[in-house]
Design a protein around this motif. Structure first.
Motif, PDB file in Angstrom:
ATOM      1  N   ASP A 301      42.219 -32.146 -84.263  1.00  0.00           N
ATOM      2  CA  ASP A 301      42.896 -32.072 -85.561  1.00  0.00           C
ATOM      3  C   ASP A 301      44.414 -32.057 -85.409  1.00  0.00           C
ATOM      4  OD1 ASP A 301      43.188 -29.670 -84.306  1.00  0.00           O
ATOM      5  OD2 ASP A 301      42.710 -28.444 -86.068  1.00  0.00           O
ATOM      6  N   ASN A 302      44.901 -32.661 -84.312  1.00  0.00           N
ATOM      7  CA  ASN A 302      46.349 -32.581 -84.080  1.00  0.00           C
ATOM      8  C   ASN A 302      47.115 -33.314 -85.193  1.00  0.00           C
ATOM      9  OD1 ASN A 302      47.605 -35.322 -83.064  1.00  0.00           O
ATOM     10  ND2 ASN A 302      45.585 -35.178 -82.042  1.00  0.00           N
ATOM     11  N   PRO A 303      48.287 -32.804 -85.548  1.00  0.00           N
ATOM     12  CA  PRO A 303      49.027 -33.377 -86.681  1.00  0.00           C
ATOM     13  C   PRO A 303      49.888 -34.586 -86.297  1.00  0.00           C
ATOM     14  CG  PRO A 303      50.161 -31.443 -85.865  1.00  0.00           C
ATOM     15  CD  PRO A 303      48.918 -31.582 -85.026  1.00  0.00           C
ATOM     16  N   TYR A 304      49.789 -35.028 -85.028  1.00  0.00           N
ATOM     17  CA  TYR A 304      50.698 -36.081 -84.569  1.00  0.00           C
ATOM     18  C   TYR A 304      50.070 -37.472 -84.598  1.00  0.00           C
ATOM     19  CZ  TYR A 304      52.393 -31.708 -82.672  1.00  0.00           C
ATOM     20  OH  TYR A 304      52.780 -30.406 -82.540  1.00  0.00           O
ATOM     21  N   GLY A 305      48.808 -37.517 -84.936  1.00  0.00           N
ATOM     22  CA  GLY A 305      48.132 -38.817 -84.933  1.00  0.00           C
ATOM     23  C   GLY A 305      47.727 -39.263 -83.539  1.00  0.00           C
ATOM     24  N   HIS A 306      47.794 -38.359 -82.549  1.00  0.00           N
ATOM     25  CA  HIS A 306      47.362 -38.703 -81.195  1.00  0.00           C
ATOM     26  C   HIS A 306      45.854 -38.856 -81.148  1.00  0.00           C
ATOM     27  CE1 HIS A 306      51.066 -36.365 -79.502  1.00  0.00           C
ATOM     28  NE2 HIS A 306      51.387 -37.606 -79.834  1.00  0.00           N
ATOM     29  N   ALA A 307      45.373 -39.871 -80.456  1.00  0.00           N
ATOM     30  CA  ALA A 307      43.947 -39.935 -80.180  1.00  0.00           C
ATOM     31  C   ALA A 307      43.582 -38.693 -79.358  1.00  0.00           C
ATOM     32  CB  ALA A 307      43.613 -41.205 -79.400  1.00  0.00           C
ATOM     33  N   PRO A 308      42.442 -38.054 -79.646  1.00  0.00           N
ATOM     34  CA  PRO A 308      42.149 -36.786 -78.969  1.00  0.00           C
ATOM     35  C   PRO A 308      41.861 -36.961 -77.481  1.00  0.00           C
ATOM     36  CG  PRO A 308      40.286 -37.478 -80.306  1.00  0.00           C
ATOM     37  CD  PRO A 308      41.406 -38.429 -80.616  1.00  0.00           C
ATOM     38  N   ILE A 309      42.207 -35.951 -76.730  1.00  0.00           N
ATOM     39  CA  ILE A 309      41.969 -35.949 -75.282  1.00  0.00           C
ATOM     40  C   ILE A 309      41.323 -34.620 -74.906  1.00  0.00           C
ATOM     41  CG2 ILE A 309      43.022 -36.024 -72.978  1.00  0.00           C
ATOM     42  CD1 ILE A 309      45.309 -37.659 -74.178  1.00  0.00           C
ATOM     43  N   MET A 310      40.291 -34.701 -74.069  1.00  0.00           N
ATOM     44  CA  MET A 310      39.650 -33.510 -73.510  1.00  0.00           C
ATOM     45  C   MET A 310      40.250 -33.280 -72.115  1.00  0.00           C
ATOM     46  SD  MET A 310      37.231 -31.333 -74.483  1.00  0.00           S
ATOM     47  CE  MET A 310      36.062 -32.154 -75.562  1.00  0.00           C
ATOM     48  N   PHE A 311      40.707 -32.075 -71.879  1.00  0.00           N
ATOM     49  CA  PHE A 311      41.317 -31.722 -70.594  1.00  0.00           C
ATOM     50  C   PHE A 311      40.382 -30.774 -69.836  1.00  0.00           C
ATOM     51  CE2 PHE A 311      44.728 -32.848 -73.415  1.00  0.00           C
ATOM     52  CZ  PHE A 311      45.676 -33.466 -72.629  1.00  0.00           C
ATOM     53  N   TRP A 312      40.186 -31.058 -68.560  1.00  0.00           N
ATOM     54  CA  TRP A 312      39.393 -30.169 -67.705  1.00  0.00           C
ATOM     55  C   TRP A 312      40.269 -29.710 -66.536  1.00  0.00           C
ATOM     56  CZ3 TRP A 312      36.320 -32.814 -63.356  1.00  0.00           C
ATOM     57  CH2 TRP A 312      35.888 -31.857 -62.422  1.00  0.00           C
ATOM     58  N   ALA A 313      40.310 -28.398 -66.365  1.00  0.00           N
ATOM     59  CA  ALA A 313      41.101 -27.816 -65.275  1.00  0.00           C
ATOM     60  C   ALA A 313      40.238 -26.853 -64.468  1.00  0.00           C
ATOM     61  CB  ALA A 313      42.308 -27.080 -65.833  1.00  0.00           C
ATOM     62  N   PRO A 314      39.861 -27.207 -63.240  1.00  0.00           N
ATOM     63  CA  PRO A 314      39.226 -26.218 -62.363  1.00  0.00           C
ATOM     64  C   PRO A 314      40.303 -25.281 -61.825  1.00  0.00           C
ATOM     65  CG  PRO A 314      39.333 -28.375 -61.280  1.00  0.00           C
ATOM     66  CD  PRO A 314      40.079 -28.485 -62.581  1.00  0.00           C
ATOM     67  N   THR A 315      39.981 -24.011 -61.683  1.00  0.00           N
ATOM     68  CA  THR A 315      41.025 -23.076 -61.241  1.00  0.00           C
ATOM     69  C   THR A 315      40.421 -21.873 -60.521  1.00  0.00           C
ATOM     70  OG1 THR A 315      42.868 -21.666 -61.974  1.00  0.00           O
ATOM     71  CG2 THR A 315      41.009 -21.868 -63.472  1.00  0.00           C
ATOM     72  N   ARG A 316      41.197 -21.316 -59.604  1.00  0.00           N
ATOM     73  CA  ARG A 316      40.836 -20.035 -58.996  1.00  0.00           C
ATOM     74  C   ARG A 316      41.837 -18.952 -59.406  1.00  0.00           C
ATOM     75  NH1 ARG A 316      39.382 -23.859 -55.255  1.00  0.00           N
ATOM     76  NH2 ARG A 316      37.112 -23.958 -55.024  1.00  0.00           N
ATOM     77  N   MET A 317      42.540 -19.206 -60.490  1.00  0.00           N
ATOM     78  CA  MET A 317      43.496 -18.197 -60.959  1.00  0.00           C
ATOM     79  C   MET A 317      42.794 -16.969 -61.534  1.00  0.00           C
ATOM     80  SD  MET A 317      46.488 -19.135 -60.105  1.00  0.00           S
ATOM     81  CE  MET A 317      47.639 -18.167 -61.081  1.00  0.00           C
ATOM     82  N   TRP A 318      41.466 -17.065 -61.711  1.00  0.00           N
ATOM     83  CA  TRP A 318      40.725 -15.872 -62.151  1.00  0.00           C
ATOM     84  C   TRP A 318      40.903 -14.708 -61.184  1.00  0.00           C
ATOM     85  CZ3 TRP A 318      37.433 -14.643 -58.244  1.00  0.00           C
ATOM     86  CH2 TRP A 318      36.946 -15.676 -57.442  1.00  0.00           C
ATOM     87  N   ALA A 319      41.267 -15.026 -59.954  1.00  0.00           N
ATOM     88  CA  ALA A 319      41.425 -13.966 -58.946  1.00  0.00           C
ATOM     89  C   ALA A 319      42.792 -13.293 -59.029  1.00  0.00           C
ATOM     90  CB  ALA A 319      41.209 -14.547 -57.548  1.00  0.00           C
ATOM     91  N   MET A 320      43.699 -13.860 -59.787  1.00  0.00           N
ATOM     92  CA  MET A 320      45.030 -13.249 -59.887  1.00  0.00           C
ATOM     93  C   MET A 320      44.999 -12.113 -60.914  1.00  0.00           C
ATOM     94  SD  MET A 320      46.801 -14.890 -57.709  1.00  0.00           S
ATOM     95  CE  MET A 320      48.502 -14.469 -58.060  1.00  0.00           C
TER      96      MET A 320
END
Ligand code: SF4
Length: 428
Positions: A301-320
């Protein structure tokens, strides 16, 4: 962005780097015969090679030497190219655009020359020089654009703070302290099917010690090592100058997603897919918030008219410390737009990922040996993951676009679209 105290080497833009592959979490000892070795805990009878397994010490001899070589290369590059400036350049073609980071001489403002005489541990810099690197990368396995920072803890010039407990290059006392924290979080956040945890993080099975982003193409080619260092330097400076978010939004919006190769079922959804970090991690909260702002700009629902993008980020920052709560706050509740899928990655082979699902976090990802994964798939043991990645079953693969997805259809985007499912990547 000018006057960064960081030098660089011009490479061939993104041309030498465009076909970046993402090998699986590598563990050559899975192709060995466990019988008669003291190498416990990695499954049994793995592989058909008939070779005797390496001992943990033999494994570490190899991985540690590789990490040392990479750290030395990074240090050499930083010292030899210090003082050049970095700035963004854009090449447009229709509505598409390629973004580059250029290096220039702050005295003259001109593009910097290649310093080919710089000696790296494996030889001189490649002669095929350009004066810039691509801002974004392309992952051939995923079939998506990506963003790439140096892997590993700060001790080796990396952008993965939580690798401190699982890489032999980290100072031993710091590694021990951080490793305890990792195991504490894993114990507190264990899913029902979790198996008992060891007393310490075992380096020979720690995923970070074997990280694909510190081996292979990522460490063998000066162009790759330099591109990541340059991108990291630019990222930190751009965050400070307030340029990172607007530049990344435009670069991500206008890069080529090669949609003619996207399976029709996903193309029909209108979503595009982006991999945050084929290498590296969220090295600071400021940096995470910047990515949150970027991903929000591509929500459905972005207000900029951008076609939507799904971002996936694997991370181990859960340990911080504090990061589980921080991500919940920044990416959960009313702040969730549903298109920033942050998966907690398992810390060691054959081990569960922390169960932090809900709030701002998606389900985790694991790395199991083939025999252990087979037992889960055959329902012989309680499930430690929900979906076993099929990318390596693809003929001429591995590719996500050619892989079976959980519905059996060809073309898998489970890591993005099945946020509630724990995904397993088999160790190869
Ligand atoms: S589970 Fe699917 S989307 Fe994830 S890496 Fe494997 S093939 Fe790609």
């Amino acid at each position: 962005v000018a006057s960064i105290n960081f030098g660089l080497d011009p490479r061939e833009g993104d041309e030498t780097l465009k076909d970046r592959d993402l090998p699986s979490e590598d563990a050559e000892y899975f192709e060995c015969r466990a019988e008669g070795t003291a190498f416990a805990g990695l499954g049994d009878g793995l592989g058909a090679g008939g070779k005797q397994c390496k001992t943990p010490q033999q494994i570490l001899n190899g991985t540690h030497a590789n990490l040392l070589r990479l750290a030395t290369a990074r240090q050499t590059i930083l010292e030899a190219t210090s003082g050049l400036g970095l700035r963004i350049a854009v090449e447009t073609k229709g509505r598409k655009a390629k973004y580059f980071i250029e290096y220039f001489d702050p005295q003259t403002g001109r593009l910097a020359e290649v310093e080919q005489s710089v000696g790296l541990p494996w030889g001189l810099l490649p002669p095929s020089a350009a004066k810039r690197v691509g801002l974004l990368t392309w992952t051939s396995k995923m079939g998506t654009p990506s963003f790439s920072l140096p892997a590993g803890p700060a001790a080796s010039g990396g952008a993965c703070p939580s690798a401190a407990g699982g890489q032999s290059i980290e100072e031993p006392r710091a590694r021990e302290i951080f490793g305890k924290r990792v195991l504490q979080v894993l114990a507190e956040r264990a899913p029902p099917a979790a198996t008992p945890l060891p007393a310490t993080v075992e380096l020979s099975t720690a995923v970070c010690e074997h990280c694909y982003a510190t081996t292979g193409n990522y460490s063998m080619y000066a162009a790759m090592v330099m591109q990541q260092l340059i991108t990291f330097a630019w990222t930190k400076a751009a965050l400070e100058h307030g340029d990172f978010v607007p530049i990344m939004i435009d670069a991500i919006n206008r890069t080529d997603y090669k949609l003619k190769h996207e399976p029709a079922k996903w193309l029909a959804t209108g979503w595009r897919f982006f991999r945050v970090h084929d290498s590296g991690d969220f090295f600071s909260k400021e940096y995470f918030r910047a990515w949150k702002a970027i991903t929000d700009a591509f929500a459905s629902d972005n207000p900029y008219g951008h076609a939507p993008i799904m971002f996936w980020a694997p991370t181990r920052m859960w340990a911080m410390p504090g990061w589980i709560e921080f991500v919940n706050e920044a990416n959960g509740g009313a702040n969730s737009k549903g298109n920033f899928v942050i998966r907690p990655s398992a810390y060691s082979l054959d081990q569960h990922a922390p169960d932090v699902k809900g709030g701002g976090w998606a389900a985790g990802s694991t790395v199991f040996a083939p025999s252990a994964a087979d037992r889960v798939v055959a329902c012989e043991v309680p499930p430690t993951f929900d979906w076993d990645c099929q990318a390596y079953a693809v003929k001429n693969g591995p590719t996500c676009r050619g892989a079976a997805d959980p519905t059996g259809a060809t073309g898998c985007r489970a890591c993005w679209a099945a946020a509630d499912a724990v995904v397993n990547y088999r160790a190869h």
